[in-house]
Design a protein around this motif. Structure first.
Motif, PDB file in Angstrom:
ATOM      1  N   ASP A 174      20.078   7.505  -6.583  1.00 32.53           N
ATOM      2  CA  ASP A 174      18.535   8.388  -6.728  1.00 32.53           C
ATOM      3  C   ASP A 174      18.375   8.346  -5.156  1.00 32.53           C
ATOM      4  O   ASP A 174      17.034   8.623  -5.090  1.00 32.53           O
ATOM      5  CB  ASP A 174      17.635   7.812  -7.724  1.00 32.53           C
ATOM      6  N   ASP A 179      19.153   4.776   4.665  1.00 35.23           N
ATOM      7  CA  ASP A 179      18.501   3.384   4.825  1.00 35.23           C
ATOM      8  C   ASP A 179      18.150   3.289   6.299  1.00 35.23           C
ATOM      9  O   ASP A 179      18.755   3.760   7.038  1.00 35.23           O
ATOM     10  CB  ASP A 179      19.953   2.445   4.520  1.00 35.23           C
ATOM     11  N   GLY A 180      16.979   2.736   6.492  1.00 31.87           N
ATOM     12  CA  GLY A 180      16.647   2.209   7.674  1.00 31.87           C
ATOM     13  C   GLY A 180      15.125   2.191   7.585  1.00 31.87           C
ATOM     14  O   GLY A 180      14.501   2.165   6.660  1.00 31.87           O
ATOM     15  N   GLU A 181      14.509   2.133   8.987  1.00 27.94           N
ATOM     16  CA  GLU A 181      13.146   1.608   9.090  1.00 27.94           C
ATOM     17  C   GLU A 181      12.344   2.583   8.288  1.00 27.94           C
ATOM     18  O   GLU A 181      11.281   2.141   7.841  1.00 27.94           O
ATOM     19  CB  GLU A 181      12.793   1.446  10.477  1.00 27.94           C
ATOM     20  N   ALA A 183      12.722   4.861   6.170  1.00 29.36           N
ATOM     21  CA  ALA A 183      12.627   4.581   4.323  1.00 29.36           C
ATOM     22  C   ALA A 183      12.118   3.692   3.747  1.00 29.36           C
ATOM     23  O   ALA A 183      11.180   3.430   3.058  1.00 29.36           O
ATOM     24  CB  ALA A 183      14.173   4.774   4.052  1.00 29.36           C
ATOM     25  N   THR A 184      12.194   2.562   4.755  1.00 28.04           N
ATOM     26  CA  THR A 184      11.677   1.103   4.311  1.00 28.04           C
ATOM     27  C   THR A 184      10.109   1.103   4.312  1.00 28.04           C
ATOM     28  O   THR A 184       9.373   0.740   3.496  1.00 28.04           O
ATOM     29  CB  THR A 184      12.256  -0.177   5.016  1.00 28.04           C
ATOM     30  N   ARG A 185       9.691   1.670   5.329  1.00 26.78           N
ATOM     31  CA  ARG A 185       8.222   1.650   5.698  1.00 26.78           C
ATOM     32  C   ARG A 185       7.274   2.838   4.664  1.00 26.78           C
ATOM     33  O   ARG A 185       6.613   2.442   3.982  1.00 26.78           O
ATOM     34  CB  ARG A 185       7.884   2.247   6.963  1.00 26.78           C
ATOM     35  N   LEU A 186       8.151   3.840   4.337  1.00 25.66           N
ATOM     36  CA  LEU A 186       7.585   4.714   3.463  1.00 25.66           C
ATOM     37  C   LEU A 186       8.076   4.615   1.877  1.00 25.66           C
ATOM     38  O   LEU A 186       7.066   4.916   0.943  1.00 25.66           O
ATOM     39  CB  LEU A 186       8.313   6.203   3.665  1.00 25.66           C
ATOM     40  N   GLY A 187       8.864   3.265   1.646  1.00 25.46           N
ATOM     41  CA  GLY A 187       8.954   2.977   0.244  1.00 25.46           C
ATOM     42  C   GLY A 187       9.702   4.290  -0.433  1.00 25.46           C
ATOM     43  O   GLY A 187       9.584   4.439  -1.613  1.00 25.46           O
ATOM     44  N   LEU A 188      10.746   4.705   0.120  1.00 28.75           N
ATOM     45  CA  LEU A 188      11.399   5.860  -0.345  1.00 28.75           C
ATOM     46  C   LEU A 188      12.764   5.326  -0.900  1.00 28.75           C
ATOM     47  O   LEU A 188      13.429   4.579   0.184  1.00 28.75           O
ATOM     48  CB  LEU A 188      11.479   7.116   0.572  1.00 28.75           C
ATOM     49  N   ALA A 189      13.433   5.600  -1.805  1.00 33.77           N
ATOM     50  CA  ALA A 189      14.764   5.137  -2.286  1.00 33.77           C
ATOM     51  C   ALA A 189      15.720   5.618  -1.244  1.00 33.77           C
ATOM     52  O   ALA A 189      15.980   6.867  -0.921  1.00 33.77           O
ATOM     53  CB  ALA A 189      15.041   5.600  -3.591  1.00 33.77           C
ATOM     54  N   PHE A 257       5.912  11.632   5.055  1.00 29.91           N
ATOM     55  CA  PHE A 257       6.516  12.210   3.869  1.00 29.91           C
ATOM     56  C   PHE A 257       6.530  13.571   4.098  1.00 29.91           C
ATOM     57  O   PHE A 257       6.061  14.596   3.046  1.00 29.91           O
ATOM     58  CB  PHE A 257       5.530  11.870   2.590  1.00 29.91           C
ATOM     59  N   LEU A 302       5.277  18.729  -3.042  1.00 31.13           N
ATOM     60  CA  LEU A 302       5.505  17.603  -4.066  1.00 31.13           C
ATOM     61  C   LEU A 302       5.715  16.358  -3.755  1.00 31.13           C
ATOM     62  O   LEU A 302       5.982  16.235  -2.183  1.00 31.13           O
ATOM     63  CB  LEU A 302       6.790  18.084  -5.078  1.00 31.13           C
ATOM     64  N   PRO A 303       5.559  15.276  -4.177  1.00 29.28           N
ATOM     65  CA  PRO A 303       5.864  13.807  -3.599  1.00 29.28           C
ATOM     66  C   PRO A 303       7.333  14.086  -3.257  1.00 29.28           C
ATOM     67  O   PRO A 303       8.108  14.884  -3.671  1.00 29.28           O
ATOM     68  CB  PRO A 303       5.761  13.065  -4.802  1.00 29.28           C
ATOM     69  N   ASP A 306      10.361  14.026  -5.404  1.00 28.78           N
ATOM     70  CA  ASP A 306      10.341  14.924  -6.411  1.00 28.78           C
ATOM     71  C   ASP A 306      10.614  16.295  -5.947  1.00 28.78           C
ATOM     72  O   ASP A 306      11.096  17.356  -6.486  1.00 28.78           O
ATOM     73  CB  ASP A 306       8.880  14.990  -7.137  1.00 28.78           C
TER      74      ASP A 306
ATOM     75  N   ALA B 125       5.064   7.949  -7.687  1.00 28.33           N
ATOM     76  CA  ALA B 125       5.771   8.428  -6.511  1.00 28.33           C
ATOM     77  C   ALA B 125       5.249   8.026  -5.052  1.00 28.33           C
ATOM     78  O   ALA B 125       4.047   8.335  -4.690  1.00 28.33           O
ATOM     79  CB  ALA B 125       5.914  10.052  -6.613  1.00 28.33           C
ATOM     80  N   SER B 126       6.000   7.462  -4.057  1.00 26.58           N
ATOM     81  CA  SER B 126       5.848   7.017  -2.946  1.00 26.58           C
ATOM     82  C   SER B 126       5.146   8.482  -2.264  1.00 26.58           C
ATOM     83  O   SER B 126       5.977   9.411  -2.185  1.00 26.58           O
ATOM     84  CB  SER B 126       6.810   6.658  -2.113  1.00 26.58           C
ATOM     85  N   LEU B 131      -0.499  13.084  -0.437  1.00 24.62           N
ATOM     86  CA  LEU B 131      -0.687  14.559  -1.048  1.00 24.62           C
ATOM     87  C   LEU B 131      -1.998  15.011  -1.543  1.00 24.62           C
ATOM     88  O   LEU B 131      -2.579  16.090  -1.081  1.00 24.62           O
ATOM     89  CB  LEU B 131       0.593  14.847  -1.893  1.00 24.62           C
ATOM     90  N   ARG B 147       6.791   2.855  -4.168  1.00 23.31           N
ATOM     91  CA  ARG B 147       6.974   1.635  -3.590  1.00 23.31           C
ATOM     92  C   ARG B 147       6.250   1.434  -2.008  1.00 23.31           C
ATOM     93  O   ARG B 147       6.550   0.904  -1.133  1.00 23.31           O
ATOM     94  CB  ARG B 147       8.421   1.532  -3.141  1.00 23.31           C
ATOM     95  N   HIS B 148       5.487   2.432  -1.787  1.00 22.31           N
ATOM     96  CA  HIS B 148       5.049   2.787  -0.429  1.00 22.31           C
ATOM     97  C   HIS B 148       3.737   1.720  -0.198  1.00 22.31           C
ATOM     98  O   HIS B 148       3.994   0.666   0.422  1.00 22.31           O
ATOM     99  CB  HIS B 148       4.352   4.261  -0.412  1.00 22.31           C
ATOM    100  N   ARG B 186       4.921  -4.319   0.737  1.00 17.91           N
ATOM    101  CA  ARG B 186       4.889  -3.500   2.032  1.00 17.91           C
ATOM    102  C   ARG B 186       3.532  -3.667   2.678  1.00 17.91           C
ATOM    103  O   ARG B 186       3.032  -3.667   3.982  1.00 17.91           O
ATOM    104  CB  ARG B 186       5.345  -2.099   1.724  1.00 17.91           C
ATOM    105  N   PRO B 209      14.748  -4.754   1.231  1.00 20.76           N
ATOM    106  CA  PRO B 209      14.882  -3.303   1.742  1.00 20.76           C
ATOM    107  C   PRO B 209      15.575  -3.565   3.314  1.00 20.76           C
ATOM    108  O   PRO B 209      15.581  -4.413   3.888  1.00 20.76           O
ATOM    109  CB  PRO B 209      13.628  -2.629   2.067  1.00 20.76           C
ATOM    110  N   PRO B 210      16.830  -2.497   3.499  1.00 20.86           N
ATOM    111  CA  PRO B 210      17.264  -2.566   4.710  1.00 20.86           C
ATOM    112  C   PRO B 210      16.395  -2.388   5.786  1.00 20.86           C
ATOM    113  O   PRO B 210      15.157  -1.673   5.774  1.00 20.86           O
ATOM    114  CB  PRO B 210      18.346  -1.608   4.698  1.00 20.86           C
ATOM    115  N   ALA B 211      16.667  -2.717   7.092  1.00 20.10           N
ATOM    116  CA  ALA B 211      15.970  -2.715   8.252  1.00 20.10           C
ATOM    117  C   ALA B 211      14.249  -3.317   8.134  1.00 20.10           C
ATOM    118  O   ALA B 211      13.277  -3.113   8.800  1.00 20.10           O
ATOM    119  CB  ALA B 211      15.763  -1.200   8.741  1.00 20.10           C
ATOM    120  N   MET B 215       9.598  -4.375  10.340  1.00 22.99           N
ATOM    121  CA  MET B 215       8.350  -4.431  10.264  1.00 22.99           C
ATOM    122  C   MET B 215       7.863  -5.666  10.509  1.00 22.99           C
ATOM    123  O   MET B 215       6.616  -6.069  10.448  1.00 22.99           O
ATOM    124  CB  MET B 215       8.032  -4.264   8.752  1.00 22.99           C
TER     125      MET B 215
END
Lengths: 407, 327
Positions: A174, A179-181, A183-189, A257, A302-303, A306, B125-126, B131, B147-148, B186, B209-211, B215
Motif C-alpha cells: 500500500d 522509502d527515504g527521509e 516518507a519517514t518524516r511525513l509518515g507516509l507508507a 503532502f 485529498l490526504p 487517498d 490519513a497523514s 489539508l 503516522r505523521h 515522530r 522506518p527507513p532513513a 531525523m
C-alpha cells in the motif's frame, strides 16, 4: 495548390542534424527539407528562426486530451489501456483510435489481460487487427510470472511490444512513496526503490526466455537502469521510457503532502534521479513521455495517500525536456529522437522524424520563449502538475498534423 | 506563569509563538516548544486545585472533530476546553456526513462556516489535518494525523520528562516499539532532539522506518543495547492487527524480544523513567509490574500533563482572536 504548406525561415531538426531553411509539405507528406523553391499559392508559415521539428509522439498517456496535446506539440499519442474502462475489445480499440482525429492521432495499446486483472490473456490478436500498436499491463505489473511469460510469448509472436509497469506489487503493497527521509518524516507508507529493479529483472529474464520485445513504461532507479543497460548490451529487445518528473524531481518534492507530486512509479531519491539523467546521456533510456494523466481536484485535493497518482504532463513535456539540451546533456537531434523518433520505431508508427516522404507531423518551437508553468492556466483537462510555478524556456509556436496547422 | 516574556524585536513587541495552527512539532523552534511547556505549568497547578476553572475562553467555540476513534485524547481536549470556559462540541464521526461521502475539504468548509474558534482534528490519513487547516480561518490543533504527527502528545511527554528529571537536554531517551506506524514517535523525535536530548529508536527492523537516522536519532534492533543507560524509556503501543505475523510473529514473541520488564529495565539508568502514550497492551509491549511501578512509571502523570498542555495550546493559539495585548 491543394493541401500544401511551406514552413520557412527556421532550422529543421532531422536525424542527420540541423538544416537551415524549412519544410515543404504536399498532400500531408514532407516534400522537401532545407532550401526549396516555394510553389505559388501555398500557405506559408514563417518560423522566424525557430526550430522546426517532428511532432512529438507521447508514449503511454492515460487520457485523450486534445487541447493539452496540441499545446504540447504532440501529434500522436500512444494510449494506455486503462485511462478509464480497460481497452480490451476491438471496438474499444477502434473507438479510442478515432477519438483524437484529426488533430491528434491516438494509437491505443491493447489491455494485456482481461479487465487488466493480470490473469487471462485478452484478445490481443483481434485488437491488433483493430489497430492496437502494442499491449500493456496497465498501471499495475502482472504479479503472476506464468501469465507474464505467456503474455510475452504470445504478444511477441504477433510482433507486438509489451509495455510493462515495473513495480513489484508485493513489495510495494500500500506504499505511496519511495522509502527515504521524506516518507519517514511525513509518515507516509513507502516501499524500497528495489521494487522496480525486482520487476525489471523478472521481466528481462522472461524476455530472454521468449525473445519477445518489452518496453518498460518508466524505469526510474539506478538499479533498474543498470539491468536495462546490461540487457541491451546482451542484445535483448528491451526499451524503456521516463517522464520529466523523474528526471527533474526527487521524492523531497512531496514535502508538504503535495498530492500533485504523487506519481506512479513514485518519485525517487536524489541519487536515483541523477542516475536517470546519466541514463538519458548514455542512451539507456529510449524515450521521454509525459505520462499524461489529468486528475481533477476531487482526485487530488485529498490526504496524500487517498489522492490518485499521476500528473498532467503533455503540455510541459517539451519545455521540461529542452532543459536536457540547455544543460548540455544531449543535443537537439537526440532530444527529438527521445520525444518522437524512438516511439515511432518502437511501436511501428508513422512520423517521428523529418525526411522527404515522411508524414508531415511538425512542431515549430521557439527555443528561448520564457514562460511559467501554472496549474490553473493549463490547456489540459486538469492542472495537476508538480512543476506548478516553475519558470521554463521553450514553447510550441505551432503544431502541424498531417500538413495542417492545428489551431 | 510564563518564563518566556514577550520579546522586543526592532522596537516592536513580537509574541513568542508566531504560529496560527499547531499541526506538528516540525516547524517549531526549540524556544517555542519551551514556551508552550512553560505556559502549561500554570495549568498543572490549576488542575491540582479544587476549583479547576478559568474563564479566558468564555464565549469561544471549540470543535473536536475526530475522524478516528479516540477516547483519551478526545476527553483530554474536551476537559481542557471546558476548564478554560470554552463551549466544547464533539463531532461524532460515525454519525457525520463523512460516512456519506462528503470530502474532507467540504467538511472543513462546513466547520468553518459554523464559526468555530478552535478546531481539534484527528484523522487516520497523514497530512489530513494540514489539508483542513489550509481551508479554515480559525486555529487548528492536530490531535494526530495518520503516522505523521501528534504534537500535543510530544508536548505532554516533554513536560512530564522536564518535571520529573528537571531537564531534557543531555538525557538519553529510548523510544521503543512500533516506530514505523507511530505519529507519537515522530513528534517526540522532533521535539526531544530539538530540546537537546539524545534520542534512540529501538524495535524490530520491520517496525523501524527507513532513513530514521536522518531525523537525528540512533537506531537499535537489540532491545537491551537500546535500553543501555537510558534516562527515559518511552514504550509505544503495538496495534493488535500488526502482531499476527504481518510485522511481528506473535504477541508473545514480541513480549519476549521487545516487552519491557523489570529485568529489561535494569539495563537502563537506575532512575530511568518509564513512559507510554496509552492505551497499553499489558503483557505485550510492557509488563504490568513495570507499568504500575509508581517509582518508575510516569504513565498516569503523562495523562495529567496532557490536559495542562492542551489548555496551554488552546490559550496561546486563541490569544490573537481574543485580543490579548501584544498578540
Amino acid at each position: 495548390m491543394v493541401n500544401a504548406l511551406a514552413v520557412t525561415g527556421g532550422r529543421v531538426v532531422t536525424p542527420e542534424g540541423l538544416i537551415e531553411g524549412g519544410v515543404l509539405v504536399q498532400d500531408g507528406r514532407v516534400a522537401a527539407i532545407g532550401s526549396f523553391d516555394c510553389p505559388a499559392n501555398v500557405e506559408r508559415i514563417d518560423a522566424r528562426g525557430a526550430i522546426i521539428a517532428p511532432g512529438l509522439i507521447d508514449t503511454g498517456v492515460f487520457a485523450i486530451d486534445r487541447p493539452a496535446f496540441v499545446a504540447g506539440g504532440i501529434t500522436r499519442a500512444v494510449l494506455m489501456p486503462d485511462g478509464g474502462q480497460p481497452i480490451e475489445t476491438v471496438a474499444l480499440v477502434q473507438h479510442a483510435a478515432a477519438a483524437g482525429k484529426p488533430k491528434v492521432w491516438v494509437h491505443p495499446l491493447a489491455a494485456a489481460t482481461r479487465g487488466l486483472k493480470g490473469q487471462e490473456l485478452a484478445e490481443i490478436g483481434l485488437m491488433q487487427m483493430g489497430g492496437a500498436c502494442g499491449v500493456a499491463t496497465g498501471r499495475q505489473w502482472i504479479a503472476d510470472t506464468g501469465v507474464m511469460h505467456r503474455l510475452l510469448a504470445y504478444a511477441g509472436s504477433l510482433g507486438l511490444r509489451t509495455v510493462s509497469h515495473a513495480e513489484d506489487g508485493g513489495l510495494v503493497g500500500d506504499a505511496v512513496m519511495t522509502d527515504g527521509e521524506t516518507a519517514t518524516r511525513l509518515g507516509l507508507a513507502a516501499a524500497p526503490a528495489e521494487a522496480e529493479a525486482l520487476a525489471v529483472a523478472r521481466d528481462l529474464l522472461l524476455v530472454e526466455a521468449t525473445g519477445a520485445p518489452i518496453h518498460f513504461r518508466q524505469v526510474t532507479t539506478a538499479r533498474g537502469l543498470d539491468l536495462v543497460r546490461a540487457a541491451k548490451a546482451k542484445g535483448l529487445p528491451v526499451s524503456c521510457g521516463i517522464t520529466p518528473a523523474h528526471l527533474f524531481l526527487a521524492d523531497s518534492a512531496v514535502t508538504g503532502f503535495r498530492t500533485f507530486a504523487r506519481l506512479s512509479p513514485p518519485l525517487r531519491a536524489e541519487d536515483d534521479r541523477r542516475a536517470c539523467l546519466a541514463a538519458i546521456a548514455d542512451g539507456t533510456i529510449d524515450l521521454i513521455c509525459s505520462g499524461h494523466d489529468p486528475q481533477g481536484a476531487e482526485a487530488k485535493r485529498l490526504p496524500f495517500a487517498d489522492a490518485e497518482p499521476g500528473m498532467a504532463g503533455a503540455e510541459t513535456l517539451l519545455a521540461l525536456s529542452l532543459t536536457l539540451v540547455r544543460d548540455g546533456l544531449i543535443g537537439l537531434e537526440r532530444l527529438f529522437d527521445l520525444l518522437a523518433g524512438a516511439p515511432a520505431r518502437l511501436f511501428g508508427l508513422p512520423g517521428g522524424s523529418l525526411a522527404v516522404g515522411a508524414e508531415a507531423d511538425l512542431v515549430i518551437v521557439d527555443m528561448d520563449a520564457p514562460w511559467r508553468i501554472e496549474s490553473d492556466m493549463m490547456a489540459a483537462a486538469a492542472g495537476n502538475t508538480p512543476f506548478d510555478g516553475l519558470p521554463v524556456q521553450g514553447r510550441v509556436v505551432q503544431t502541424i498534423k498531417g500538413g495542417v496547422p492545428i489551431r | 506563569m510564563s518564563n518566556s516574556p514577550t520579546r522586543s524585536v526592532d522596537g516592536r513587541e513580537v509574541h513568542p509563538f508566531p504560529h496560527r495552527h499547531l499541526i506538528g512539532i516540525a516547524g517549531l523552534q526549540p524556544h517555542e516548544i519551551a514556551f508552550l511547556l512553560d505556559e502549561a505549568e500554570q495549568w498543572v497547578q490549576l488542575n491540582r486545585g479544587t476549583a479547576k476553572h478559568d474563564d479566558r475562553l468564555a464565549g469561544l467555540t471549540l470543535i473536536n472533530a475526530f475522524f478516528e476513534n479516540s477516547t483519551r485524547t478526545l476527553l483530554s481536549f474536551e476537559i481542557a476546553g471546558k476548564r478554560l470556559g470554552a463551549d466544547v462540541v464533539n463531532m461524532a464521526v460515525a454519525a457525520s456526513s463523512v460516512k456519506k461521502g462528503e470530502t474532507l475539504i467540504d467538511t472543513a468548509v462546513t466547520l468553518n462556516a459554523m464559526r468555530a474558534d478552535m478546531i481539534v482534528i484527528r484523522h487516520e490519513a497523514s497530512g489530513a489535518v494540514q489539508l483542513i487547516a489550509d481551508k479554515v480561518d480559525c486555529p487548528v490543533l492536530n490531535a494526530g494525523d495518520g503516522r505523521h504527527e501528534h504534537p500535543t502528545q510530544a508536548l505532554l511527554d516533554a513536560l512530564t520528562i522536564r518535571r520529573r528529571k528537571g531537564r531534557i537536554a543531555g538525557l538519553i531517551v529510548a523510544i521503543c516499539g512500533d516506530v514505523l506506524h507511530s505519529r507519537v514517535a515522530r513528534s517526540n523525535i522532533l521535539s526531544l532532539t530539538a530540546l537537546g536530548a539524545e534520542v534512540r529508536v529501538v524495535g524490530p527492523p520491520t517496525l523501524l522506518p527507513p532513513a530514521i537516522e536522518r531525523m537525528g536519532v540512533t537506531r537499535f534492533t537489540d532491545f537491551d543495547a537500546g535500553l543501555d543507560g537510558a534516562d527515559v524509556v518511552m514504550m509505544l503501543r503495538l496495534q493488535r492487527e500488526r502482531m499476527a505475523g504481518g510485522f511481528v510473529p506473535s504477541p508473545r514473541e514480541y513480549h519476549a524480544l521487545y516487552g519491557l520488564t523489570h529485568e529489561r529495565l535494569a539495563r537502563a539508568a537506575p532512575d530511568a523513567l518509564v513512559m507510554h502514550p496509552g492505551p497499553m497492551n499489558r503483557g505485550v509491549e510492557i509488563a504490568s509490574a513495570v507499568a504500575d511501578d509508581l517509582e518508575r512509571s510516569a504513565i498516569t502523570e503523562q495523562v495529567e500533563m496532557g490536559v495542562a498542555v492542551r489548555m496551554a495550546c488552546l490559550d496561546v493559539l486563541t490569544r490573537g482572536r481574543r485580543g490579548v495585548a501584544g498578540w
